[in-house]
Design a protein around this motif. Structure first.
Motif, PDB file in Angstrom:
ATOM      1  N   LYS A   1       8.094   3.628   3.622  1.00  0.00           N
ATOM      2  CA  LYS A   1       7.839   4.907   2.719  1.00  0.00           C
ATOM      3  C   LYS A   1       7.446   4.466   0.952  1.00  0.00           C
ATOM      4  O   LYS A   1       8.471   4.226   0.633  1.00  0.00           O
ATOM      5  N   ASN A   2       6.471   4.383   0.803  1.00  0.00           N
ATOM      6  CA  ASN A   2       5.885   4.286  -0.861  1.00  0.00           C
ATOM      7  C   ASN A   2       6.374   2.440  -1.387  1.00  0.00           C
ATOM      8  O   ASN A   2       7.023   3.466  -2.428  1.00  0.00           O
ATOM      9  N   PRO A   3       6.210   1.808  -0.339  1.00  0.00           N
ATOM     10  CA  PRO A   3       6.653   0.383  -1.219  1.00  0.00           C
ATOM     11  C   PRO A   3       5.983   0.149  -2.354  1.00  0.00           C
ATOM     12  O   PRO A   3       5.205   0.575  -2.373  1.00  0.00           O
TER      13      PRO A   3
ATOM     14  N   ARG B   1       5.797   5.858   6.827  1.00  0.00           N
ATOM     15  CA  ARG B   1       5.931   4.071   6.220  1.00  0.00           C
ATOM     16  C   ARG B   1       3.824   4.199   5.993  1.00  0.00           C
ATOM     17  O   ARG B   1       3.406   5.109   6.061  1.00  0.00           O
ATOM     18  N   ASP B   2       3.965   3.643   4.805  1.00  0.00           N
ATOM     19  CA  ASP B   2       2.878   2.766   4.088  1.00  0.00           C
ATOM     20  C   ASP B   2       2.528   1.739   4.853  1.00  0.00           C
ATOM     21  O   ASP B   2       2.741   1.843   6.579  1.00  0.00           O
ATOM     22  N   ALA B   3       2.511   0.733   4.299  1.00  0.00           N
ATOM     23  CA  ALA B   3       2.112  -0.449   4.920  1.00  0.00           C
ATOM     24  C   ALA B   3       2.182  -1.870   3.372  1.00  0.00           C
ATOM     25  O   ALA B   3       1.676  -1.651   2.103  1.00  0.00           O
TER      26      ALA B   3
ATOM     27  N   VAL C   1       1.035  -1.162  -0.140  1.00  0.00           N
ATOM     28  CA  VAL C   1       0.418   0.205   0.020  1.00  0.00           C
ATOM     29  C   VAL C   1       1.148   0.818   0.068  1.00  0.00           C
ATOM     30  O   VAL C   1       1.747   1.622   0.535  1.00  0.00           O
ATOM     31  N   TYR C   2       0.679   2.004  -1.199  1.00  0.00           N
ATOM     32  CA  TYR C   2       1.685   3.589  -1.212  1.00  0.00           C
ATOM     33  C   TYR C   2       1.382   4.659  -0.947  1.00  0.00           C
ATOM     34  O   TYR C   2       2.060   5.798  -0.984  1.00  0.00           O
ATOM     35  N   ASN C   3      -0.440   4.372  -1.073  1.00  0.00           N
ATOM     36  CA  ASN C   3      -0.627   5.559  -0.500  1.00  0.00           C
ATOM     37  C   ASN C   3      -2.161   5.869   0.935  1.00  0.00           C
ATOM     38  O   ASN C   3      -2.759   5.387   0.834  1.00  0.00           O
ATOM     39  N   LEU C   4      -1.022   4.927   2.172  1.00  0.00           N
ATOM     40  CA  LEU C   4      -1.542   4.890   3.099  1.00  0.00           C
ATOM     41  C   LEU C   4      -2.465   6.417   3.535  1.00  0.00           C
ATOM     42  O   LEU C   4      -3.679   6.625   3.681  1.00  0.00           O
ATOM     43  N   GLU C   5      -1.880   7.329   3.260  1.00  0.00           N
ATOM     44  CA  GLU C   5      -2.432   8.889   3.186  1.00  0.00           C
ATOM     45  C   GLU C   5      -3.628   8.706   2.984  1.00  0.00           C
ATOM     46  O   GLU C   5      -4.398   9.678   3.137  1.00  0.00           O
ATOM     47  N   GLN C   6      -4.288   8.202   1.873  1.00  0.00           N
ATOM     48  CA  GLN C   6      -5.910   8.493   1.318  1.00  0.00           C
ATOM     49  C   GLN C   6      -5.587   9.822   0.015  1.00  0.00           C
ATOM     50  O   GLN C   6      -6.372  10.500  -0.036  1.00  0.00           O
TER      51      GLN C   6
ATOM     52  N   SER D   1      -0.022  14.037  -2.066  1.00  0.00           N
ATOM     53  CA  SER D   1      -0.074  13.912  -0.507  1.00  0.00           C
ATOM     54  C   SER D   1      -0.196  12.317  -0.832  1.00  0.00           C
ATOM     55  O   SER D   1      -0.362  11.966   0.923  1.00  0.00           O
ATOM     56  N   MET D   2       0.255  11.714  -1.292  1.00  0.00           N
ATOM     57  CA  MET D   2       0.438  10.036  -1.000  1.00  0.00           C
ATOM     58  C   MET D   2       1.877  10.303  -1.011  1.00  0.00           C
ATOM     59  O   MET D   2       3.205   8.476  -0.594  1.00  0.00           O
ATOM     60  N   MET D   3       3.127  10.890  -0.221  1.00  0.00           N
ATOM     61  CA  MET D   3       4.539  10.782   0.472  1.00  0.00           C
ATOM     62  C   MET D   3       4.235  11.988   2.021  1.00  0.00           C
ATOM     63  O   MET D   3       5.181  12.130   1.600  1.00  0.00           O
ATOM     64  N   VAL D   4       3.714  12.017   2.580  1.00  0.00           N
ATOM     65  CA  VAL D   4       3.569  11.881   3.719  1.00  0.00           C
ATOM     66  C   VAL D   4       3.934  11.349   5.058  1.00  0.00           C
ATOM     67  O   VAL D   4       5.237  12.187   5.374  1.00  0.00           O
TER      68      VAL D   4
HETATM   69 CA    CA Z   1       2.775   6.704   1.195  1.00  0.00          CA
END
Ligand code: CA
Ligand code: RUQ
Ligand code: CUA
Length: 609
Positions: free
Chosen positions: A292-294, A247-249, A230-235, A241-244
């Motif tokens: 970050k953005n795996p 850690r993602d997941a 999941v690289y956009n846990l930020e939604q 805003s996808m790189m805030v």
């Molecule tokens: Ca991210």
């Protein structure tokens, strides 16, 4: 003493001879085979492996022999291809499926193979169409696409994986989030879904919602978990805003728990598919925080660990597949994207920014030993995926690794602004990696999967058993089946069509039922009809039924497009289209007769109707 001296002398001579030969071809170290020898498959010899490379924007799969790197065939999946008679005409069920599910093109990324007991059984290959949210299935006995599935409730079908060990499902990840309630007018957050597809029936059984996006997929070797990055846990909805988050997941979906929840009716049904929301059904999904953005996610051959490649972090995160706890996070280099494995406990990670493959020892990294990096090799350039032979299975072969590169300037002759894509074959049988060869393909392979020729080649069908729709030799006919409909039942064999001519009338719809009655392999015949947008190829035993408009009055030569014999060029026939108001006698369509039978009232050029 003397014999010993002699032996030494002879050995010296031999070494000198090898040395000379190697100097001669300019690429080797003494005592080892040259890179050229490692990939040389002499004319008439066969490769050891089939490699299936996704065709990317070509909407297909490229089949390559390894180690020779020779391209053996292309399998069209999401694009029509006349050369293989695939999806080119209206009556083709694949064309109908493509048209109904998003279009006559696709963006294929990730080929996966069917497994039985954790090993490839050579039955099927599946591949995603990222752009139109589809999954295609290829039968490996015929190397033909046999199903296209549009995945409901999902956009951007990206990572896919076969659920080990028996291909219970094909997991399909939706990369592009959608408003959760399906309404654009609502400020609801965007979420995505992981779809679980029945591999035989090719239908979605259930989906699991992820509050973020989902990228690449793999599954545990015991069938328990589907893992996704999941690289956009930020939604976020814009790139920044996808790189805030730091850690993602990795999302771990507990498959048996999800199945139980579906059986209990806990899914919300949308477009006929139950969607499980982990917020409402706790325990079906665990989010494991990784930097970050795996991007890539890969399970080790022994099934113990799942690794997430950091992409924006120079690390690979190693997660225990039983406890779902992080056990180590070794640094490997810049831009790690994907990881694959040999049979000796080593991982190989692609480094997009460093343009390298890094080889590292998994156990040493888990134990925190400082010397876990084993080797690095330079790639030309910007490697995306990499795949070692068998690296996805419980039994890697540990001999070859394929690097699939993104921006491969200067590798081949310039052919316009779009350079060929480059793949590099690397020998991983020794401690140090060795570059063997580079080969181009049309755009644009992402990923690859291999199967041993020994397993697949004996399963490949080269002649088809004619089905009930087949026309047998002697059964050919031209029959008027309606005021404006004619059916032509035609056979083809070396090197003639039967019938080799027939008449229709302007305004007719002409249905060709074509059978290639050959019974020996590789005797393909084509059927091209000028000015009718029609060209199909038929393998031995095949029947195709195609309907076209008769078109303008005139003589149209149908001809064979596959070179089949010395009389291949003579393999042609005529469709005579009479003008609508022609006064040439065309008998009533009800007087339908076999083309070969005696026909009354038909001009000598004409066949019966
Ligand atoms: Ca991210
Ligand atoms: S993604 S590198 Cu589908 Cu890795 Cu292409
Ligand atoms: Cu049949 Cu050429």
């Amino acid at each position: 003493m003397k014999t010993k001296k002699l032996a030494l002398f002879a050995a010296g001579l031999a070494a000198a001879a090898i040395g000379l030969r190697m100097v001669g071809c300019g690429s080797a170290r003494s005592g080892r085979t040259t890179a050229a020898e490692k990939v040389y498959v002499a004319p008439g010899e066969l490769d050891k492996y089939y490699a299936f490379l996704s065709g990317g924007q070509s909407g297909s799969v490229f089949v390559v022999g390894i180690p020779s790197c020779r391209i053996l065939r292309e399998i069209p999946i999401f694009e029509p291809r006349a050369a293989y008679g695939y999806a080119v005409h209206d009556g083709d069920p694949r064309r109908a499926e493509l048209a109904a599910t998003g279009g006559l093109w696709g963006d294929t990324h990730h080929p996966v193979l069917s497994e039985k007991n954790g090993v490839y059984d050579g039955r099927y290959l599946w591949i995603n169409d990222l752009s139109n949210g589809r999954l295609g299935r290829v039968r490996l006995d015929t190397f033909e696409t046999d199903r296209i599935l549009k995945i409901p409730n999902l956009q951007g079908a990206h990572g896919i994986a076969a659920v080990s060990p028996d291909t219970k499902y094909i997991v399909v990840n939706g990369e592009f989030e959608q408003p959760t309630d399906g309404l654009v007018t609502n400020p609801a957050p965007y979420t995505s879904v992981v779809a679980f597809v029945d591999p035989e029936k090719m239908e979605v059984k259930f989906e699991v919602r992820v509050a973020g996006n989902i990228d690449i997929a793999d599954t545990s070797k015991d069938g328990r978990y589907a893992f996704s990055t999941v690289y956009n846990l930020e939604q976020g909805k814009e790139q920044n805003s996808m790189m805030v988050f730091d850690r993602d997941a990795v999302a771990a979906i507990d498959i048996p728990a999800a199945e139980k929840a579906v059986a209990e009716g806990r899914g919300e049904i949308r477009n006929g598919i139950p969607i499980l929301d982990p917020a409402e059904v706790p325990g079906i999904m665990t989010l494991i925080p990784v930097p970050k953005n795996p991007h890539g996610v890969n399970v080790t051959p022994d099934g113990k660990y799942v690794m997430a490649s950091g992409k924006l972090s120079p690390t690979v995160t190693i997660i225990d597949t039983k406890t779902l706890k992080i056990v180590a996070e070794p640094e490997v280099g810049l831009g790690p994207l994907h990881t694959t494995f040999d049979d000796r406990g080593n991982a190989f990670t692609s480094l997009f920014l460093d343009s390298q493959v890094v080889k590292w020892n998994v156990q040493k990294a888990v134990k925190g030993a400082p010397d876990y990096i084993v080797d690095r090799i330079n790639i030309h350039y910007n490697i995306g995926h990499l795949q070692a032979v068998g690296g996805e299975t419980m039994h890697p072969y540990g001999d070859y690794l394929l690097a699939l590169n993104k921006l491969s300037k200067d590798q081949y002759l310039p052919v316009g602004p779009d350079m060929p894509e480059a793949q590099e074959l690397i020998d991983i049988s020794g401690e140090k990696m060795r570059m063997l060869a580079s080969f181009p393909t049309p755009p644009e392979p992402h990923d690859a999967v291999f199967i041993e020729a020994k397993i697949l080649a004996p399963k490949v069908k080269q002649v088809f058993t004619p089905g009930p729709e087949a026309i047998a030799a002697g059964q050919e006919s031209v029959v008027r089946t309606g005021p404006h409909e004619v059916t032509v039942k035609m056979t083809m064999t070396r090197s003639a069509y039967t019938p080799d001519h027939f008449e229709v009338r302007e305004g007719d719809r002409v249905t060709f039922q074509l059978t290639n009655v050959e019974t020996i392999r590789d005797m393909i015949h084509g059927f091209a009809l000028p000015d009718h947008d029609l060209n199909v190829a038929l393998p031995p035993g095949y029947t195709k039924t195609i309907t076209v408009d008769a078109g303008k009055p005139g003589v149209y030569w149908y001809y064979c497009t596959n070179f089949c014999s010395a009389l291949h060029l003579e393999m042609r026939g005529r469709m005579l289209v009479q003008p609508r108001d022609s006064n040439v006698a065309i008998p009533d369509w009800k007087a339908a007769q076999n083309v070969k039978g005696p026909v009354q009232g038909v001009p000598s050029t004409g066949a019966a109707r």
